[in-house]
Design an enzyme around this catalytic site. Structure first.
Site, PDB file in Angstrom:
ATOM      1  N   PRO A 203       0.829  -1.215   0.000  1.00 51.02           N
ATOM      2  CG  PRO A 203      -0.665  -1.554   1.729  1.00 51.02           C
ATOM      3  CD  PRO A 203       0.638  -2.032   1.197  1.00 51.02           C
ATOM      4  N   GLY A 207       6.863   2.379   2.683  1.00 53.82           N
ATOM      5  CA  GLY A 207       8.324   2.468   2.671  1.00 53.82           C
ATOM      6  C   GLY A 207       9.000   1.706   1.552  1.00 53.82           C
ATOM      7  CE  LYS A 208       4.985   0.797  -2.869  1.00 49.78           C
ATOM      8  NZ  LYS A 208       4.121   1.341  -1.808  1.00 49.78           N
ATOM      9  CB  THR A 209      10.660   5.036  -2.416  1.00 46.88           C
ATOM     10  OG1 THR A 209       9.552   4.945  -3.304  1.00 46.88           O
ATOM     11  CG2 THR A 209      11.773   5.824  -3.081  1.00 46.88           C
ATOM     12  CD  GLU A 425     -20.530  11.459  17.208  1.00 51.26           C
ATOM     13  OE1 GLU A 425     -19.942  10.358  17.329  1.00 51.26           O
ATOM     14  OE2 GLU A 425     -20.843  11.932  16.105  1.00 51.26           O
ATOM     15  CG  ASP A 500     -23.197   7.139  11.161  1.00 52.84           C
ATOM     16  OD1 ASP A 500     -21.963   7.111  10.976  1.00 52.84           O
ATOM     17  OD2 ASP A 500     -23.741   7.875  12.010  1.00 52.84           O
TER      18      ASP A 500
END
Length: 605
Positions: A203, A207-209, A425, A500
């Site tokens: 995704p 941190g792929k690069t 809420e 909702d």
């Protein structure tokens, strides 16, 4: 240290110098060509001029010092130079010649030359500026087909595996690549071959690069970095030419790593483009496929690529022999998030009350980029307060900002709307607390954040990878809590429950049509139609009858209304607790899960 200069660089320098010399010569020739007078001017000796004057063939003259220019009767221009002859003007007047005079030019000779060359100098200057601008923008006018890859050598790369956390499995996979680059004979001696390509999947923000940079930093080899979108230009054939040039540079610097970020920009499924087989993007992909596993060998050149859309990539790109390794870079777990938080907070002064373990547990689903943003936001919040250290409260506030948005404190809310939001809420929080399968309530707020008037935040105890039917039904019931509370206490329906209801209906439909969680049985209804060129869902194919469609609608309605009735039963049996939670929200505006638990225990005691 490896010398990165190659004979090709020297040849390119000589070619560039020769090109500029040719351009300069052409400019001078053009200037001389256009600077010539349109008609030939005849130059006479002074004695010849006097003879012509005596014959009465001179029409007019212009005298400037010792220079005389004029026109004959037949309109032929001429020029001559005279000695200091005081009687010359009298002779001209006697012959009825029109005489004009100009002052002597006392400026240096080089000024006249400079003035005559100013247009040419300006033209050359504009040309040089244009060429430099084209080169600085990465679109060299004379080298469209050259690769835009940035070369990073060992002394420039400062990222190592110590800077990467939360992806231990991916790091282990990539450590083998580093060993291949450092000691290739160790593996080839047993008949193995070095992998040609490594594809990083995951995704956005995981941190792929950063992993690719860390591999290059650990291996100590040249690292070519390029984006997938840098290949394709408006000119036909440029992308394929850049692929060839990129791999040619890689062979010169072997062993090395070539990294292509967002490879889905150029590696999408062929046949889906608008240009058919001659689509520029497809030509670029074809050249990439040939370079990765063609007749020519690329020994010592390892291609790394990253994408978050592996589903749109061409199958030929993913086969072994091209991308031999596919490394999954998933979202980090609790330990991974704790490690990432420690990496990003290394250079930030932290207070003694900061506990990264607690913060890691409170941030499920966060990617590495999200956690980096969280730490940065906490540092900015502490700086606004003129603090010397970042506290746990700053980190908590930054987490709320990342999760729920910025507080809109300046928004004016009436007491009636505030009361409606408090009960809405409170309904969510009460149902979440009463259902055992729902995620625990972390915090409830009626302060407007982002686009929401209020927020009920739930955080799971552990990371979830699969969802049970009981959990999904509990989630739908919690979503219905706000609408039920408004209906029972305030006797009104508002638009606040719109999102909702949309989420609850969508979840119920997925349960019926995709996950087989209904009386229709373990069947999947409707196949998603995706356009590879667009890379996203654009329609859903109806592969069932109208009678089945009616049953699907009935099942979806049955699930949502069943959860609605269950929520109504819970709130009706705990109206006193609902009033207390809403009252506390009106007073404090923000309460946490522990405080809600205390209210429930006091109400049931």
């Amino acid at each position: 240290m490896q010398n990165n200069k190659s004979p090709k660089d020297g040849n390119n320098l000589i070619k560039n110098i020769a090109l500029w010399v040719v351009i300069a010569l052409i400019m001078v020739m053009l200037f001389n060509m256009f600077n010539k007078p349109t008609t030939e001017i005849t130059t006479y000796a002074f004695s010849e001029f006097l003879q012509i004057l005596e014959k009465g063939e001179v029409k007019e003259v212009t005298i400037q010092g010792s220079e005389v220019k004029g026109i004959l009767i037949d309109d032929t221009p001429f020029e001559t130079y005279t000695p200091d002859d005081p009687k010359l003007v009298e002779r001209l007047m006697e012959k009825n010649v029109l005489v004009s005079a100009k002052p002597t030019d006392d400026s240096p000779w080089y000024m006249s030359v400079l003035i005559s060359w100013i247009p040419m100098l300006l033209l050359i200057g504009v040309w040089i500026l244009f060429m430099r601008q084209m080169q600085s923008g990465g679109t060299k006018a004379m080298s469209f087909g050259r690769s835009k890859a940035k070369l990073m050598t060992q002394d420039k790369m400062k990222v190592t595996f110590a800077d990467v956390a939360g992806v231990n499995e991916a790091k282990e996979e990539l450590e083998e690549i580093i060993e291949f680059l450092k000691e290739p004979k160790r593996f080839t001696s047993l008949g193995g071959r070095i992998p040609k390509g490594v594809l990083l999947l995951g995704p956005p923000g995981t941190g792929k690069t950063l992993l690719a940079k860390a591999v290059a930093g650990e291996a100590g080899v040249p690292f070519f970095s390029m984006s997938g979108s840098d290949f394709v230009e408006m000119f036909v054939g440029v992308g394929a030419s850049r692929v060839r040039d990129l791999f040619a540079q890689g062979k010169q610097h072997a062993p090395c790593i070539i990294f292509i970020d967002e490879i889905d920009a150029v590696g999408r499924h062929r046949g889906a483009g608008l240009g058919g087989g001659h689509d520029e993007r497809e030509q670029t992909l074809n050249q990439l496929l040939v370079e990765m596993d063609g007749f020519e060998s690329n020994e010592g050149v390892i291609l790394m690529a990253a994408t978050n859309r592996p589903d749109v990539l061409d199958p030929a790109l993913l086969r072994p022999g091209r991308f031999d390794r596919q490394v999954i870079v998933a979202s980090p777990d609790v330990k991974g998030r704790e490690g990432i938080l420690k990496v990003h907070s290394r250079n930030i002064p932290l207070a003694s009350d900061v506990d990264m373990t607690i913060l890691a547990k409170a941030t499920p689903g966060f990617s590495g980029a999200d956690l980096s943003n969280l730490v940065n936001e906490s540092a900015l919040l502490a700086a606004r307060k003129n603090q010397t250290k970042v506290t746990m409260q700053d980190l908590e506030m930054a987490k709320d900002k990342v999760l729920m948005g910025v507080e809109r404190k300046s928004m004016v809310i009436s007491e009636e709307e505030k009361n409606t939001t408090a009960y809405h809420e409170a309904g969510h929080a009460l149902v979440a607390k009463k259902l055992p399968n729902a995620d625990p309530v972390y915090k409830v707020s009626i302060i407007p954040r982002g686009r929401a008037m209020g927020v009920t935040q739930q955080l799971p105890i552990d990371d979830r990878h699969t969802y049970s039917k009981d959990f999904l039904l509990a989630t739908i019931s919690v979503l219905m809590g706000g609408r039920v509370a408004e209906e029972l206490v305030l006797n009104c329906l508002t638009t606040g429950a719109g999102n909702d209801i949309e989420r609850a209906t969508d979840m119920a439909r997925h349960m019926v049509t995709e996950w087989g969680m209904s009386s229709l049985g373990p069947l999947s209804f409707g196949k998603v139609e995706q356009e590879m060129f667009l890379g996203r869902e654009i329609s859903k194919r109806v592969d069932y009858s109208e009678l089945t469609a009616q049953k699907i609608d009935e099942e979806v309605k049955s699930i949502v209304t069943g959860c609605y009735d269950k929520t109504k039963e819970i709130i009706q049996g705990n109206l006193d607790i609902l009033h207390k939670i809403a009252q506390r929200l009106r007073e404090k505006e923000v309460i946490d899960g522990a405080e809600i638990e205390q209210i429930i225990q006091e109400g049931t005691a």
